[in-house]
Design a protein around this motif. Sequence first.
Motif, short mmCIF file in Angstrom:
data_model
loop_
_atom_site.label_atom_id
_atom_site.label_comp_id
_atom_site.label_asym_id
_atom_site.label_seq_id
_atom_site.Cartn_x
_atom_site.Cartn_y
_atom_site.Cartn_z
N ALA A 174 0.82 -1.21 0.00
CA ALA A 174 0.00 0.00 0.00
C ALA A 174 0.85 1.25 0.00
N LEU A 175 2.05 1.17 0.58
CA LEU A 175 2.96 2.31 0.61
C LEU A 175 3.81 2.41 -0.66
N GLY A 176 3.64 1.46 -1.57
CA GLY A 176 4.40 1.48 -2.82
C GLY A 176 5.77 0.86 -2.71
N GLY A 177 5.99 0.05 -1.66
CA GLY A 177 7.30 -0.54 -1.46
C GLY A 177 8.25 0.47 -0.84
N TRP A 178 9.52 0.29 -1.09
CA TRP A 178 10.53 1.18 -0.55
C TRP A 178 10.51 2.50 -1.30
N MET A 179 10.81 3.57 -0.61
CA MET A 179 10.71 4.90 -1.21
C MET A 179 11.73 5.04 -2.34
N ALA A 180 11.32 5.68 -3.43
CA ALA A 180 12.14 5.77 -4.64
C ALA A 180 13.24 6.82 -4.49
N LEU A 181 14.22 6.48 -3.65
CA LEU A 181 15.38 7.34 -3.42
C LEU A 181 16.64 6.53 -3.71
N ASP A 182 17.76 7.22 -4.00
CA ASP A 182 18.98 6.47 -4.30
C ASP A 182 19.61 5.86 -3.05
N THR A 183 19.39 6.47 -1.89
CA THR A 183 19.70 5.90 -0.59
C THR A 183 18.62 6.37 0.38
N SER A 184 18.64 5.87 1.60
CA SER A 184 17.65 6.22 2.62
C SER A 184 16.25 5.75 2.26
N GLU A 185 16.15 4.80 1.32
CA GLU A 185 14.84 4.28 0.92
C GLU A 185 14.16 3.56 2.08
N ASP A 186 14.95 2.93 2.95
CA ASP A 186 14.34 2.23 4.09
C ASP A 186 13.94 3.21 5.19
N THR A 187 14.67 4.32 5.31
CA THR A 187 14.24 5.39 6.22
C THR A 187 12.90 5.95 5.77
N GLY A 188 12.79 6.21 4.46
CA GLY A 188 11.51 6.69 3.93
C GLY A 188 10.38 5.72 4.18
N LEU A 189 10.68 4.43 4.09
CA LEU A 189 9.64 3.42 4.30
C LEU A 189 9.16 3.39 5.75
N VAL A 190 10.08 3.35 6.69
CA VAL A 190 9.66 3.22 8.09
C VAL A 190 8.91 4.47 8.56
N ILE A 191 9.33 5.64 8.09
CA ILE A 191 8.63 6.86 8.51
C ILE A 191 7.25 6.92 7.86
N ALA A 192 7.13 6.47 6.61
CA ALA A 192 5.81 6.41 5.97
C ALA A 192 4.91 5.40 6.67
N ALA A 193 5.46 4.23 7.01
CA ALA A 193 4.67 3.21 7.69
C ALA A 193 4.15 3.72 9.02
N ASN A 194 5.01 4.43 9.75
CA ASN A 194 4.61 4.94 11.06
C ASN A 194 3.65 6.11 10.97
N ALA A 195 3.54 6.71 9.78
CA ALA A 195 2.56 7.78 9.59
C ALA A 195 1.14 7.24 9.54
N VAL A 196 0.99 5.94 9.18
CA VAL A 196 -0.35 5.38 9.02
C VAL A 196 -0.63 4.20 9.94
N ALA A 197 0.39 3.66 10.59
CA ALA A 197 0.18 2.44 11.37
C ALA A 197 1.13 2.39 12.57
N ASP A 198 0.62 1.84 13.67
CA ASP A 198 1.46 1.63 14.84
C ASP A 198 2.46 0.51 14.58
N GLY A 199 3.64 0.65 15.17
CA GLY A 199 4.64 -0.39 15.12
C GLY A 199 4.98 -0.86 16.52
N TYR A 200 6.00 -1.70 16.60
CA TYR A 200 6.45 -2.20 17.91
C TYR A 200 7.97 -2.31 17.87
N PHE A 201 8.62 -1.78 18.91
CA PHE A 201 10.07 -1.86 19.00
C PHE A 201 10.44 -3.01 19.93
N ILE A 202 11.23 -3.95 19.38
CA ILE A 202 11.67 -5.13 20.13
C ILE A 202 13.06 -4.82 20.71
N GLY A 203 13.19 -4.96 22.00
CA GLY A 203 14.42 -4.58 22.66
C GLY A 203 15.58 -5.51 22.45
#
Length: 252
Positions: A174-203
């Motif tokens: 739904a988010l279109g996969g990883w963000m279409a950037l040359d780097t930081s694509e996974d940063t873009g993904l996690v911030i987009a995911a957290n904009a619409v859905a709760d996550g959980y941090f495992i210690g």
Amino acid sequence: MTRIITVVTPVHPQNAPFLREAYESIRAQVLPAGWDWQWVVQEDGDSGLVESALPEDPRISFGTVRASGPAVTRTTALARAAGELIRNLDSDDRLLPGALFRDIELLAGAPEIDWTASRALDLLPDGSTRGHEANDLPEGVIERGAVLRTWEEQGWILPLVPGTLCMRRRLLLALGGWMALDTSEDTGLVIAANAVADGYFIGEPSMLYRRHPHQTTAQEFHTDARRRQRKRSLIIERAQALASLGNGPLRP
């Protein structure tokens, strides 16, 4: 019926020598009853070096794509991903024992949570480990918007390692996969995911993050301040746009 968690790994040819260690770290994972893993390896290019470095295992799915960078490579891999859960693993990193078990256990047991991240350890060239700088979140639910807010407050240091992400497939698509950037694509993904859905941090640490001179995050095209600012602006604007839509959590 067996349920699947897919580990997605993009590979540039120069990282092919690390693949055996990544594979062994996946093969050593103990999963909950009724679950199995799939490893989707996607080469950024078509050199022949990556495929020849992979072991024989029917749970491995290999493919190539015209050299396009990590975002396109990762997202293209989704076409072969059979899992309802998708876990990140870069080609030069390694999973720690229990990583996939904890992701599965949490997401299978908490339908209100759509993604997880976890602590990571840096793997240094001499084989020693140390805590990764992005380990600032306490264990527990990551409420919507918390990652972006903390990222801003900490001077653009993420409070988690996006390479540890595990996400429900439907949310990722739904988010279109990883963000279409040359780097930081996974940063873009996690911030987009957290904009619409709760996550959980495992210690508990789930990954060894290899530090070496050839890693993408050590290159000038990633560290250049102007380029980073442009990417940062896009990541923020995208997250704000998603949050403004007011959509509820996405469920499988």
